[in-house]
Design a protein around this motif. Structure first.
Motif, PDB file in Angstrom:
ATOM      1  N   ALA A 179      -4.687  -1.594  -3.414  1.00  0.00           N
ATOM      2  CA  ALA A 179      -6.099  -1.371  -3.124  1.00  0.00           C
ATOM      3  C   ALA A 179      -6.337   0.041  -2.611  1.00  0.00           C
ATOM      4  N   PHE A 180      -5.470   0.502  -1.735  1.00  0.00           N
ATOM      5  CA  PHE A 180      -5.594   1.856  -1.187  1.00  0.00           C
ATOM      6  C   PHE A 180      -5.447   2.891  -2.296  1.00  0.00           C
ATOM      7  N   SER A 181      -4.437   2.708  -3.148  1.00  0.00           N
ATOM      8  CA  SER A 181      -4.179   3.673  -4.219  1.00  0.00           C
ATOM      9  C   SER A 181      -5.331   3.728  -5.208  1.00  0.00           C
ATOM     10  N   ARG A 182      -5.916   2.560  -5.531  1.00  0.00           N
ATOM     11  CA  ARG A 182      -7.060   2.539  -6.444  1.00  0.00           C
ATOM     12  C   ARG A 182      -8.288   3.192  -5.818  1.00  0.00           C
ATOM     13  N   GLY A 237      -5.255  -8.706   7.363  1.00  0.00           N
ATOM     14  CA  GLY A 237      -5.369  -9.954   6.632  1.00  0.00           C
ATOM     15  C   GLY A 237      -5.208  -9.814   5.140  1.00  0.00           C
ATOM     16  N   ALA A 238      -4.295  -8.960   4.717  1.00  0.00           N
ATOM     17  CA  ALA A 238      -4.081  -8.732   3.283  1.00  0.00           C
ATOM     18  C   ALA A 238      -2.594  -8.773   2.978  1.00  0.00           C
ATOM     19  N   GLY A 266     -13.501  -3.962   1.564  1.00  0.00           N
ATOM     20  CA  GLY A 266     -13.291  -2.829   2.459  1.00  0.00           C
ATOM     21  C   GLY A 266     -11.878  -2.680   2.968  1.00  0.00           C
ATOM     22  N   VAL A 267     -10.913  -3.413   2.385  1.00  0.00           N
ATOM     23  CA  VAL A 267      -9.559  -3.385   2.942  1.00  0.00           C
ATOM     24  C   VAL A 267      -8.931  -1.997   2.811  1.00  0.00           C
ATOM     25  N   HIS A 325     -10.468   0.914   2.911  1.00  0.00           N
ATOM     26  CA  HIS A 325     -11.059   1.755   3.947  1.00  0.00           C
ATOM     27  C   HIS A 325     -10.550   1.350   5.331  1.00  0.00           C
ATOM     28  N   ALA A 326     -10.327   0.046   5.517  1.00  0.00           N
ATOM     29  CA  ALA A 326      -9.790  -0.416   6.797  1.00  0.00           C
ATOM     30  C   ALA A 326      -8.376   0.112   7.014  1.00  0.00           C
ATOM     31  N   LEU A 327      -7.572   0.153   5.948  1.00  0.00           N
ATOM     32  CA  LEU A 327      -6.222   0.696   6.070  1.00  0.00           C
ATOM     33  C   LEU A 327      -6.276   2.186   6.375  1.00  0.00           C
ATOM     34  N   ARG A 328      -7.177   2.902   5.725  1.00  0.00           N
ATOM     35  CA  ARG A 328      -7.290   4.335   6.003  1.00  0.00           C
ATOM     36  C   ARG A 328      -7.663   4.569   7.468  1.00  0.00           C
ATOM     37  N   GLU A 329      -8.577   3.774   7.994  1.00  0.00           N
ATOM     38  CA  GLU A 329      -8.951   3.909   9.402  1.00  0.00           C
ATOM     39  C   GLU A 329      -7.763   3.609  10.313  1.00  0.00           C
ATOM     40  N   LEU A 330      -6.959   2.607   9.937  1.00  0.00           N
ATOM     41  CA  LEU A 330      -5.783   2.264  10.738  1.00  0.00           C
ATOM     42  C   LEU A 330      -4.753   3.391  10.706  1.00  0.00           C
ATOM     43  N   LEU A 331      -4.525   3.966   9.535  1.00  0.00           N
ATOM     44  CA  LEU A 331      -3.585   5.083   9.422  1.00  0.00           C
ATOM     45  C   LEU A 331      -4.081   6.289  10.211  1.00  0.00           C
TER      46      LEU A 331
END
Length: 291
Positions: free
Chosen positions: A199-202, A190-191, A163-164, A166-172
């Protein structure tokens, strides 16, 4: 300034980049010297010859040169026409000091993709406001350099919670207008920064910096249609200044903020809110933003 010589240097607001240096030389020759940082060099025109650790090297074609810290080197034009170069000076946090020996042995890397990515990074470093993009692009450059100096290290898969992205998208989304540095996001989630970008781009088919800009532009469109002046819109939506908003807006929408909200007779882009293409900062997605 000597005829045929042009020099531009600045310190960007990007952690890890000590200095950006662009120069055109026809006659200047560097004496032997050292830097306390990594020197990442590409030559856009002409060629450079230099000595490193008492061995001669050069920069033909798509070569990327990485000169390690504290190792003496010089530099001079390899042809009568001189050379035009772009240099990044990266601090010691960007590449492990254990890689210095490998860089001394093989400072010149023939890698067109790496060179392309370094060019993209220079472009992002040129304009204020594109710091998050520069951080994402620097992470990919750093990873590929490590792969050359320590083969297998950059391509080995890193385990991260699924879920990293999705976690980045939520943070942004939560820090849409104030932004978040890539290193801080990596620490919070933690990445590794590079894995976070990939991961976000994929997961979403768009790079983190492009997603952030697109979300800000959506908000900017609404405010412009509400009648807010472009300068205020830029300040409200997290752009560096009005010029930064205008560049980003025109790239995506096809017109300037000032012409956008012109009513039925205005010049609104026919593409609508979803116009434009996304691309991975590493050059793997469709519709590459920069070449």
């Amino acid at each position: 300034m000597v005829a045929g010589q042009r020099v531009t240097a600045w310190r960007p607001r990007v952690p890890g980049v000590v200095e950006v240096f662009h120069a055109r030389f026809t006659e200047h020759a560097y004496p032997m010297h050292v830097h306390d940082v990594w020197t990442l060099l590409i030559v856009d025109d002409g060629a450079v010859r230099y000595d490193l650790d008492r061995r001669e090297h050069g920069t033909p074609g798509d070569t990327v040169s990485l000169l390690p810290p504290q190792v003496p080197h010089n530099g001079s034009p390899a042809t009568a026409h001189g050379f035009r170069k772009r240099v990044l000076y990266l601090d010691l946090t960007q590449l492990d000091e254990s890689l210095i020996g490998a860089a001394v042995d093989s400072p010149d890397l023939v890698d067109p993709l790496l060179r392309h990515r370094i060019g993209q990074l220079h472009t992002a470093l040129t304009e204020p406001g594109d710091e998050f993009e520069a951080q994402c692009r620097l992470a990919l450059v750093r990873e590929r350099l490590g792969g050359h100096l320590r083969p297998g290290s950059a391509t080995r898969a890193r385990g991260t919670a699924p879920g990293v992205a999705h976690a980045l998208r939520e943070l942004l989304d939560a820090r849409l207008f104030q932004g978040v540095p890539l290193e801080e996001a990596a620490g919070l989630l933690g990445a590794h920064p590079t894995h976070l970008v990939r991961a976000f781009s994929r997961a979403f088919g768009i790079a983190p910096h492009q997603y952030l800009t697109a979300r800000r532009l959506d908000r900017a469109r609404r405010l412009l249609l509400d009648g807010m002046p472009p300068g205020e819109v830029a300040a409200t939506t997290g752009f560096y200044d009005q010029a930064h908003l205008t560049r980003s807006f025109k790239r995506l929408v096809g017109t300037t903020p000032g012409r956008f909200a012109g009513g039925p007779g205005g010049a609104v882009s026919p593409e609508g809110p979803s116009g434009g293409n996304a691309s991975d900062p590493g050059g793997h997605g469709p519709g590459r933003r920069r070449s």
